[in-house]
Design a protein around this motif. Structure first.
Motif, short mmCIF file in Angstrom:
data_model
loop_
_atom_site.label_atom_id
_atom_site.label_comp_id
_atom_site.label_asym_id
_atom_site.label_seq_id
_atom_site.Cartn_x
_atom_site.Cartn_y
_atom_site.Cartn_z
N UNK A 52 18.67 26.55 11.83
CA UNK A 52 19.08 25.88 10.59
C UNK A 52 20.25 26.61 9.94
N UNK A 53 20.25 27.94 10.02
CA UNK A 53 21.38 28.72 9.49
C UNK A 53 22.64 28.38 10.28
N UNK A 54 22.54 28.34 11.60
CA UNK A 54 23.70 28.01 12.43
C UNK A 54 24.27 26.64 12.06
N UNK B 118 27.94 26.20 10.18
CA UNK B 118 28.96 25.45 10.91
C UNK B 118 29.40 24.22 10.11
N UNK B 119 28.45 23.49 9.60
CA UNK B 119 28.75 22.28 8.84
C UNK B 119 29.56 22.58 7.58
N UNK B 120 29.15 23.58 6.82
CA UNK B 120 29.84 23.91 5.56
C UNK B 120 31.25 24.42 5.78
N UNK B 121 31.39 25.37 6.70
CA UNK B 121 32.73 25.95 6.94
C UNK B 121 33.68 24.87 7.44
N UNK B 122 33.23 24.04 8.37
CA UNK B 122 34.11 23.00 8.91
C UNK B 122 34.45 21.96 7.85
N UNK B 123 33.46 21.54 7.05
CA UNK B 123 33.70 20.51 6.04
C UNK B 123 34.62 21.00 4.92
N UNK C 109 34.55 25.83 13.94
CA UNK C 109 33.66 26.97 14.14
C UNK C 109 33.13 26.89 15.57
N UNK C 110 33.49 27.87 16.38
CA UNK C 110 33.09 27.89 17.78
C UNK C 110 31.64 28.36 17.95
N UNK C 111 31.21 29.30 17.09
CA UNK C 111 29.86 29.85 17.21
C UNK C 111 29.41 30.46 15.89
N UNK C 112 28.10 30.46 15.69
CA UNK C 112 27.48 31.15 14.56
C UNK C 112 26.38 32.03 15.14
N UNK C 113 26.58 33.34 15.04
CA UNK C 113 25.60 34.30 15.54
C UNK C 113 24.71 34.74 14.38
#
Length: 123
Positions: free
Chosen positions: A89-91, A95-100, A106-110
């Protein structure tokens, strides 16, 4: 004097747009804190830890190559939460927030789980 920060830049029709690393970290931190089961962000500088400062970019790091951004997030979760579900859910949220908000890819969220917190019982 403020510390040196990186900026992502890209050319648009009417000029260049610069987005600081700290802005990306703050967006990722805010998205992370909205996920059920996340108690807080872990990490940050020693002065933030000693002075008890709360900062939405604490525990977040950004790495980018060309147009691909990788976000690393360190979190503390609530005891009893299912770690893989919270991490997923964090990933998705980051990803959704940064891109929007930024229009960047965003290629990846570790996600690193750096701690577990127990809820305090009310007296």
């Amino acid at each position: 004097m403020s510390e040196s920060r990186e900026y992502y830049s890209r050319s648009e029709e009417f000029g260049d747009v610069y987005i600081s690393e700290e802005v990306l970290e703050t967006i990722a931190g805010a998205a992370t804190m909205e996920v059920e089961g996340v108690i807080g962000l872990t990490g940050g500088t020693m002065s933030e830890q000693l002075l008890g400062r709360k900062k939405l970019s604490k525990g977040i790091s950004i790495h980018w190559e060309e147009d691909n951004i990788t976000v690393s997030v360190s979190i503390e979760i609530r005891y009893g939460s299912v770690i893989p579900q919270v991490a997923e859910k964090v990933q998705e949220a980051v990803m959704s927030s940064v891109e929007a908000i930024t229009g960047l890819h965003v290629a990846a969220v570790n996600v690193r789980v750096g701690g577990i917190a127990f809820e305090k019982k009310e007296d």
